[in-house]
Each structure stands twice: as C-alpha cells, then as structure tokens.
Design a protein around this motif. Structure first.
Motif, short mmCIF file in Angstrom:
data_model
loop_
_atom_site.label_atom_id
_atom_site.label_comp_id
_atom_site.label_asym_id
_atom_site.label_seq_id
_atom_site.Cartn_x
_atom_site.Cartn_y
_atom_site.Cartn_z
N ARG A 428 35.55 40.68 56.07
CA ARG A 428 35.05 40.71 57.45
C ARG A 428 36.06 41.32 58.43
O ARG A 428 35.67 41.81 59.48
CB ARG A 428 34.71 39.28 57.90
N TYR A 429 37.35 41.25 58.12
CA TYR A 429 38.39 41.79 59.00
C TYR A 429 38.24 41.27 60.44
O TYR A 429 38.24 42.02 61.40
CB TYR A 429 38.35 43.32 59.00
N TYR A 430 38.09 39.96 60.55
CA TYR A 430 37.89 39.35 61.86
C TYR A 430 39.07 39.60 62.80
O TYR A 430 38.89 39.88 63.99
CB TYR A 430 37.68 37.83 61.72
N LEU A 431 40.29 39.48 62.28
CA LEU A 431 41.46 39.67 63.13
C LEU A 431 41.47 41.06 63.74
O LEU A 431 41.68 41.21 64.96
CB LEU A 431 42.75 39.45 62.32
N GLY A 432 41.25 42.08 62.92
CA GLY A 432 41.25 43.46 63.42
C GLY A 432 40.19 43.68 64.47
O GLY A 432 40.44 44.33 65.50
#
Length: 489
Positions: A428-432
């Motif tokens: 998901r790459y939530y931080l990015g």
C-alpha cells in the motif's frame, strides 16, 4: 567565436537601453512580430530537440534503477532491508553538492563543452552500472551519477533564458519536463524490450544499463556540433536573425543585464526572501516528482501486476502527465500567468494521493487511476515553479545563482523521496502517499504566498511616479529591482 562573444558582452556593458522609465515599451515596438515568430520557430527547431533529448536521456538513466529493481537487481547485488532505498537516496548527495558551482561556471566553460562533458560522463557511469555486483559498487556508481547529472537542469534552464524572452520560457522549459515525463514512457517501453534479452553473459537488468548508457555516450559526443554557446555563434541564424536577437535582448535588458560575473549579484540572490520561498516550494514538488518517477514501477507492481504489465502501465501515465503539462505551459505563456495553473493542478494531484491512502479502495483500476491523477499536477508544479523563478530573478548572475540554489535545495528532496516509499511498506505504501499528500498541501500554500507577494510588489511599482522611478534608476536599481520590472503571477 571570441569576436562574437566580445561584441555581445560590450553591447550589454554599454547600458544600451535608455534607462528612463518606459523605454522598454518604445523599443519593443520596433520588433516585427512576423519576423519574430519565424525566429522562434528556427530556435525551437534547433534548440528544443537537442535539449529534450538530453533531458530524456538524463531521466531515463537516473530512474532506470526502478525498472532494474523489478527485474533482479536487488537479489543479484545482494541488497537487503532498505539498502535499495539507500542506494536511490545517495544519488542526491553529489547531485545537490555540485549544482550551484556548475551553473555559475556555465558561461566560463561554455555550454557546448560543459554540457557535453556531463552527458558523456554519466553515460559511462550507466554503462558501468551494468557490471555492478554489490551494494558498495552501486553506492559508488550512484554518487558518480549524481555528480555528472547535477548541473544539467540548472544549466539548461539558464541556457534557455539567454535565447528566449521571459514570456516565451514556460513552453520551452515545458519541453524539458515533457521529455522527463516521456522518459518514463520511453523508459518503460525500452525496459520492456531490453528486459526480454537473455544471453550474452549478462542478466536482462544489466543489459538495460549497458545499452542505455551506450546510447547516452554516443549522443553526448554529438552535442558540440548541435548546441551553440550563444546566438552570436549559432550557424543556423542569419545576420538578420542575429540583429533581431540583439533587439530582443534590448527589450529584455533589465532581465538579461550585465553578463560579467559580479559577487554583488550572488549576494543579491541570497538576500532575496522571494528566492527562499520559491526554493522550499521546489523542495516540496520535487519530493512528489522524485518519489513518483523512481518508485512508480514498484508501486504498480505491488498492485499485483506482473513485471511486463507493470512496465507497460507506466507508459499511459507518463504520456498523460506530458500532455497536461505542455498544454498548461502553452496557455501559461500565451496569457503570461503561472501560479493560476499551479494551484488547480496541484489540487488534482492531492486527490490522487487521498485515494491511495483510503484502506477500503482495493480495486486495481481505481488505484492506477489515482496514479494518473497524481501525474496530472506533479510535472506542472515542478516545471512552472522553475519558470516562476527564472522570470522573477534578474540580471544574469543573480538568476544563475538563484537557479542553482533552487535546484540545490529542491533536489535535497531526494533524501526524503528515497526514504518514504519503503520496501517494507509494500503493497500500500501508506507512508509515501501520506508524506506526498502533506507536501502537496505545503506547495499549494507557498504558491499562494508567492502570488500575493508578486501582486503587492507589482501594484506598488505601478503607483510609482516618474520622478521616483528616475531616482531609483539613478541610485543603480537594476534587474528585478528596476522600477519597470514586473513579477510574473
């Protein structure tokens, strides 16, 4: 060559433009619009393809590590944990360090020589990357790549500003960013073809670097014959064309100014608060751009697509980004406005990031569409903010310092972008996505701040009396401090 350069410099030093207020308008009336359009077509035909090709190769060569990472580079070089992110990030250490000095030295070393050296240098580094086999070797090669690519964009932007008037520059800088956007499309297609090569004693990802590096070196060696140092030495311009160019420079004299190096202009750039606002806006937009261009293949791959489909899906996204940006730039030049395009397009990008951080959205199609929305504004935000700076900083060496500084600070974004799309954060790459969303809002606030500042300063100069303008000129006001200078909006 030297005769032409000497004649041009002395022409500038004689303060060829009548310093009285309103003189620019009087000289502008002498320009034949039909002849000027023909001249612009000739400049575009000879300059734009070369510069676009340079920029296209630069972006392909710096971002192809993303394509290679999906095709075996990480395993073959023994990268573990976040070492891949570190390799990506270290590119920006040398990229940032060399930008200001290379930009300021452009005139001394001559564009045709300096730019050739940079292009050939990084092409050789890319070829060598095809032989990398460890974490340490990748670090060394990425540091070298950053050093050679560091001065490219600020030098090209400064070079364009010496040929084109302020109102013509958004479209020409757009050509560079369209090239960077298309580099993702062409890079994806090229990677699709090269990664199918299996043989010759090398892995497919190694052939990707070797072949792309050779292409860059060959093109770089042709630059001295394709790129003149200035309009006086351009073989494709007739005597009449050069006379028209000199007249155009007279109209832009406040903007062009004296081209002999002066430390006072460097100090003037660093003491200008407007430069720092623009620099931090560039930093924010570059976080988006670097993260997007470097990790797009990884993000799409994490959606569940195979390697080949991943490469193919990057193509329409980059083509869309290029189409939006070139359209916005053409209209921007036509109406002479910049910021009124940057804020709405940034809003579209904002929506794209919001979609990606909503946990309930799992559809592959919707998430790819979110990437399309992100691409809509990213390149316009980066490119138009650069034009905003080049249009608002004068004369030449103040602008050269400003461009180099903007790119130096802006490219520090690489340290952030390389660390927010973590491998451990897939799929998901939530931080990015969250960090990118925050920086989009940050940029929109700074664009609005610049708009309000420029509006206030322009209004103040409009209200100046003739006597007040003449007093400022007599006191030495020049460049963007000249009372006839107007800031772009």
């Amino acid at each position: 060559m030297s005769t032409a350069i000497d004649r041009t410099d002395s022409f500038k030093d004689e303060k060829y433009l009548d310093p009285t207020p309103g003189a620019v308008d009087a000289i502008a009336e002498e320009i034949d619009p039909v002849a000027e359009r023909k001249l612009l077509r000739k400049l575009d035909l000879h300059i734009a393809p070369v510069m676009c090709m340079i920029f296209l190769l630069a972006y392909i060569d710096r971002s192809n590590i993303g394509n290679a990472s999906t095709a075996g580079l990480i395993a073959d070089c023994g990268l573990v944990g976040n070492e891949y992110n570190t390799v990506v990030t270290l590119f920006y250490v040398t990229y940032v360090a060399f930008e200001v000095p290379l930009t300021v030295l452009l005139k001394k070393f001559r564009p045709s020589r300096l730019i050739t050296g940079l292009v050939v240098g990084w092409g050789i580094v890319i070829v060598c990357t095809g032989f990398a086999n460890s974490y340490a070797s990748l670090i060394v090669l990425r540091l070298l790549l950053g050093a050679f690519e560091s001065g490219l964009f600020p030098c090209l932007a400064l070079y364009l500003s010496s040929f084109y008037r302020r109102k013509e520059q958004a479209r020409r800088v757009a050509y560079l960013f369209v090239a960077s956007a298309l580099s993702g499309a062409f890079g994806g297609l090229l990677a699709y073809g090269i990664l199918r090569i299996d043989g010759g004693g090398r892995k497919p990802w190694q052939w990707l670097f070797i072949i792309e590096g050779i292409i860059t070196v060959v093109f770089g060696l042709s630059i001295p014959w394709l790129l003149p140092d200035d309009f006086e030495s351009a073989r494709y311009l007739t005597h009449a064309d050069k006379e028209l160019m000199r007249l155009r420079q007279r109209v832009e004299s406040i903007y062009v100014g004296n081209q002999h190096f002066e430390w006072s202009k460097v100090r003037a750039a660093y003491s200008d608060y407007k430069l720092w606002i623009n620099c931090f806006a560039q930093f924010g937009s570059n976080v988006l751009s670097f993260g997007f261009s470097t990790f797009l293949p990884n993000i799409i791959r994490a959606f569940g697509f195979d390697v080949v489909t991943t490469q193919v899906l990057t193509v329409p996204i980059y083509f869309w980004a290029a189409a939006v940006y070139i359209t916005a730039s053409i209209i921007s030049d036509k109406i002479g406005r910049r910021i009124i395009f940057m804020i709405p397009l940034a809003s579209v990008t904002l929506i794209g990031y919001i979609i990606l951080i909503i946990p309930s959205i799992t559809s592959q199609g919707v998430r790819v569409f979110a990437l399309l929305l992100q691409a809509t504004g990213i390149y316009s935000m980066v490119g138009l903010n650069i034009v905003l700076l080049t249009n608002s900083q004068a004369p030449y060496f103040k602008r050269a310092t400003a461009i180099g500084t903007q790119q130096m600070i802006g490219n520090c974004a690489g340290f952030v972008a390389g660390q927010i799309f973590l491998t451990t954060d897939a799929p998901r790459y939530y931080l990015g996505a969250k960090v990118s969303l925050a920086f989009t809002c940050f940029c929109m606030c700074l664009y609005l701040t610049q708009y309000l500042i420029f509006t206030r300063l322009n209004a103040k100069r409009e209200k100046m009396s003739t006597e007040e303008k003449e007093r400022l000129i007599a006191e030495g006001a020049d460049g963007d401090a000249h009372p006839d200078f107007r800031y772009p909006q």
